[in-house]
Design a protein around this motif. Structure first.
Motif, PDB file in Angstrom:
ATOM      1  N   GLU A  45       0.700  -1.451  -0.003  1.00 52.74           N
ATOM      2  CA  GLU A  45      -0.036   0.027  -0.167  1.00 52.74           C
ATOM      3  C   GLU A  45       0.836   1.434  -0.124  1.00 52.74           C
ATOM      4  OE1 GLU A  45      -3.078   2.468  -0.471  1.00 52.74           O
ATOM      5  OE2 GLU A  45      -3.206   0.442  -0.550  1.00 52.74           O
ATOM      6  N   LYS A  46       1.735   1.407   0.832  1.00 54.48           N
ATOM      7  CA  LYS A  46       2.768   2.473   1.038  1.00 54.48           C
ATOM      8  C   LYS A  46       3.636   2.384  -0.640  1.00 54.48           C
ATOM      9  CE  LYS A  46       3.147   3.556   5.348  1.00 54.48           C
ATOM     10  NZ  LYS A  46       2.447   4.429   6.055  1.00 54.48           N
ATOM     11  N   ILE A  47       3.971   1.548  -1.216  1.00 56.02           N
ATOM     12  CA  ILE A  47       4.468   1.676  -2.431  1.00 56.02           C
ATOM     13  C   ILE A  47       3.398   2.131  -3.551  1.00 56.02           C
ATOM     14  CG2 ILE A  47       5.315   0.068  -4.490  1.00 56.02           C
ATOM     15  CD1 ILE A  47       6.605  -1.720  -2.502  1.00 56.02           C
ATOM     16  N   LYS A  48       2.109   1.806  -3.339  1.00 63.07           N
ATOM     17  CA  LYS A  48       1.166   2.149  -4.405  1.00 63.07           C
ATOM     18  C   LYS A  48       1.045   3.871  -4.004  1.00 63.07           C
ATOM     19  CE  LYS A  48      -3.658   1.871  -5.282  1.00 63.07           C
ATOM     20  NZ  LYS A  48      -5.034   1.322  -4.724  1.00 63.07           N
ATOM     21  N   GLN A  49       0.920   4.126  -2.948  1.00 65.17           N
ATOM     22  CA  GLN A  49       0.950   5.608  -2.491  1.00 65.17           C
ATOM     23  C   GLN A  49       2.127   6.410  -2.836  1.00 65.17           C
ATOM     24  OE1 GLN A  49       0.168   5.780   1.703  1.00 65.17           O
ATOM     25  NE2 GLN A  49      -1.838   4.908   1.638  1.00 65.17           N
ATOM     26  N   LEU A  50       3.344   5.783  -2.919  1.00 68.24           N
ATOM     27  CA  LEU A  50       4.277   6.648  -3.507  1.00 68.24           C
ATOM     28  C   LEU A  50       4.492   6.715  -4.870  1.00 68.24           C
ATOM     29  CD1 LEU A  50       7.277   5.110  -1.001  1.00 68.24           C
ATOM     30  CD2 LEU A  50       6.285   7.576  -1.257  1.00 68.24           C
ATOM     31  N   LYS A  51       4.016   5.670  -5.560  1.00 70.23           N
ATOM     32  CA  LYS A  51       4.002   5.666  -7.090  1.00 70.23           C
ATOM     33  C   LYS A  51       2.925   6.941  -7.381  1.00 70.23           C
ATOM     34  CE  LYS A  51       5.373   1.044  -8.092  1.00 70.23           C
ATOM     35  NZ  LYS A  51       4.996  -0.132  -8.718  1.00 70.23           N
ATOM     36  N   ARG A  54       4.431  10.168  -7.145  1.00 65.68           N
ATOM     37  CA  ARG A  54       5.610  10.330  -8.070  1.00 65.68           C
ATOM     38  C   ARG A  54       4.759  10.834  -9.155  1.00 65.68           C
ATOM     39  NH1 ARG A  54       8.957   5.479  -9.617  1.00 65.68           N
ATOM     40  NH2 ARG A  54       6.796   4.709 -10.353  1.00 65.68           N
ATOM     41  N   GLU A  55       3.929  10.177  -9.648  1.00 67.59           N
ATOM     42  CA  GLU A  55       3.099  10.828 -10.573  1.00 67.59           C
ATOM     43  C   GLU A  55       2.460  11.992 -10.642  1.00 67.59           C
ATOM     44  OE1 GLU A  55       2.781   9.223 -13.766  1.00 67.59           O
ATOM     45  OE2 GLU A  55       4.443   7.820 -12.927  1.00 67.59           O
ATOM     46  N   GLU A  56       2.076  12.377  -9.487  1.00 72.21           N
ATOM     47  CA  GLU A  56       1.560  13.809  -9.156  1.00 72.21           C
ATOM     48  C   GLU A  56       2.800  14.588  -9.111  1.00 72.21           C
ATOM     49  OE1 GLU A  56       0.054  16.129  -5.357  1.00 72.21           O
ATOM     50  OE2 GLU A  56      -0.470  13.991  -5.502  1.00 72.21           O
ATOM     51  N   LEU A  57       3.974  14.228  -8.774  1.00 76.48           N
ATOM     52  CA  LEU A  57       5.224  15.167  -8.947  1.00 76.48           C
ATOM     53  C   LEU A  57       5.457  15.592 -10.179  1.00 76.48           C
ATOM     54  CD1 LEU A  57       6.963  14.264  -5.552  1.00 76.48           C
ATOM     55  CD2 LEU A  57       5.710  16.566  -6.104  1.00 76.48           C
ATOM     56  N   LYS A  58       5.638  14.621 -10.905  1.00 78.02           N
ATOM     57  CA  LYS A  58       5.901  14.545 -12.494  1.00 78.02           C
ATOM     58  C   LYS A  58       4.985  15.508 -13.140  1.00 78.02           C
ATOM     59  CE  LYS A  58       7.818   9.806 -13.266  1.00 78.02           C
ATOM     60  NZ  LYS A  58       7.518   8.684 -14.180  1.00 78.02           N
ATOM     61  N   SER A  59       3.511  15.516 -12.861  1.00 72.88           N
ATOM     62  CA  SER A  59       2.735  16.328 -13.662  1.00 72.88           C
ATOM     63  C   SER A  59       3.029  17.742 -13.052  1.00 72.88           C
ATOM     64  CB  SER A  59       1.103  16.073 -13.034  1.00 72.88           C
ATOM     65  OG  SER A  59       0.900  14.642 -13.541  1.00 72.88           O
ATOM     66  N   LEU A  60       3.249  17.908 -11.783  1.00 69.49           N
ATOM     67  CA  LEU A  60       3.477  19.342 -11.282  1.00 69.49           C
ATOM     68  C   LEU A  60       4.807  19.990 -11.759  1.00 69.49           C
ATOM     69  CD1 LEU A  60       2.702  18.939  -7.434  1.00 69.49           C
ATOM     70  CD2 LEU A  60       1.396  20.316  -9.075  1.00 69.49           C
ATOM     71  N   ASN A  61       5.725  18.896 -12.161  1.00 67.26           N
ATOM     72  CA  ASN A  61       7.025  19.314 -12.793  1.00 67.26           C
ATOM     73  C   ASN A  61       6.761  19.556 -14.174  1.00 67.26           C
ATOM     74  OD1 ASN A  61       8.739  19.201 -10.640  1.00 67.26           O
ATOM     75  ND2 ASN A  61       9.154  17.010 -11.036  1.00 67.26           N
ATOM     76  N   TYR A  62       5.979  19.016 -14.689  1.00 61.07           N
ATOM     77  CA  TYR A  62       5.529  19.434 -16.252  1.00 61.07           C
ATOM     78  C   TYR A  62       4.992  20.778 -16.293  1.00 61.07           C
ATOM     79  CZ  TYR A  62       3.431  18.771 -20.731  1.00 61.07           C
ATOM     80  OH  TYR A  62       2.999  19.018 -22.048  1.00 61.07           O
ATOM     81  N   LEU A  63       3.810  20.835 -15.636  1.00 63.72           N
ATOM     82  CA  LEU A  63       3.144  22.200 -15.387  1.00 63.72           C
ATOM     83  C   LEU A  63       4.207  23.422 -14.933  1.00 63.72           C
ATOM     84  CD1 LEU A  63      -0.164  21.405 -13.484  1.00 63.72           C
ATOM     85  CD2 LEU A  63       0.194  21.781 -16.024  1.00 63.72           C
ATOM     86  N   ASP A  64       4.922  23.151 -14.185  1.00 65.04           N
ATOM     87  CA  ASP A  64       5.981  24.131 -13.847  1.00 65.04           C
ATOM     88  C   ASP A  64       6.878  24.642 -15.089  1.00 65.04           C
ATOM     89  OD1 ASP A  64       5.195  24.205 -11.287  1.00 65.04           O
ATOM     90  OD2 ASP A  64       6.808  23.173 -10.380  1.00 65.04           O
ATOM     91  N   ALA A  65       7.301  23.400 -16.000  1.00 62.27           N
ATOM     92  CA  ALA A  65       7.796  23.728 -17.070  1.00 62.27           C
ATOM     93  C   ALA A  65       7.172  24.498 -18.058  1.00 62.27           C
ATOM     94  CB  ALA A  65       8.450  22.267 -17.850  1.00 62.27           C
ATOM     95  N   ILE A  66       6.021  24.348 -18.365  1.00 63.29           N
ATOM     96  CA  ILE A  66       5.141  25.161 -19.212  1.00 63.29           C
ATOM     97  C   ILE A  66       5.140  26.489 -18.596  1.00 63.29           C
ATOM     98  CG2 ILE A  66       2.791  25.242 -19.867  1.00 63.29           C
ATOM     99  CD1 ILE A  66       2.551  22.166 -19.888  1.00 63.29           C
ATOM    100  N   LEU A  67       4.763  26.411 -17.471  1.00 63.13           N
ATOM    101  CA  LEU A  67       4.812  28.156 -16.948  1.00 63.13           C
ATOM    102  C   LEU A  67       6.059  28.767 -17.019  1.00 63.13           C
ATOM    103  CD1 LEU A  67       2.606  27.188 -13.589  1.00 63.13           C
ATOM    104  CD2 LEU A  67       1.753  28.565 -15.893  1.00 63.13           C
ATOM    105  N   LEU A  68       7.089  28.023 -16.828  1.00 55.90           N
ATOM    106  CA  LEU A  68       8.444  28.846 -16.915  1.00 55.90           C
ATOM    107  C   LEU A  68       8.559  29.100 -18.360  1.00 55.90           C
ATOM    108  CD1 LEU A  68      10.921  26.988 -14.601  1.00 55.90           C
ATOM    109  CD2 LEU A  68       9.837  29.220 -14.352  1.00 55.90           C
ATOM    110  N   LYS A  69       8.381  28.167 -19.167  1.00 53.72           N
ATOM    111  CA  LYS A  69       8.215  28.530 -20.772  1.00 53.72           C
ATOM    112  C   LYS A  69       7.620  29.739 -21.266  1.00 53.72           C
ATOM    113  CE  LYS A  69       7.683  26.467 -25.378  1.00 53.72           C
ATOM    114  NZ  LYS A  69       7.315  25.231 -26.221  1.00 53.72           N
TER     115      LYS A  69
END
Length: 76
Positions: A45-51, A54-69
């Motif tokens: 369950e912890k591994i599932k939550q961490l995954k 991680r996906e949520e953080l990837k999405s946020l990083n992608y959005l940050d990259a778009i905003l910075l661009k």
């Protein structure tokens, strides 16, 4: 009582283990296996939550990259 302590107690006696002793050891072992099973379930369950995190953080990083661009392109 842990299986190891039961086994030590059994080896310290000069008599052969009784059916009760054997059943006690088996019950102890079963409880240990159930505890291990619960730990594995918790870890899964912890591994599932961490995954998911991680996906949520990837999405946020992608959005940050778009905003910075957009910010960079807007400052030309």
């Amino acid at each position: 009582m842990k299986l190891s302590s039961l086994m030590i107690a059994l080896t310290n006696t000069m008599n052969e283990p009784t059916k009760y002793d054997i059943l006690q050891a088996m019950a102890s072992r079963r409880r240990e296996m159930e505890d291990i099973g619960k730990l594995v379930e918790n870890l899964e369950e912890k591994i599932k939550q961490l995954k998911e995190k991680r996906e949520e953080l990837k999405s946020l990083n992608y959005l940050d990259a778009i905003l910075l661009k957009e910010l960079y392109n807007g400052t030309d």
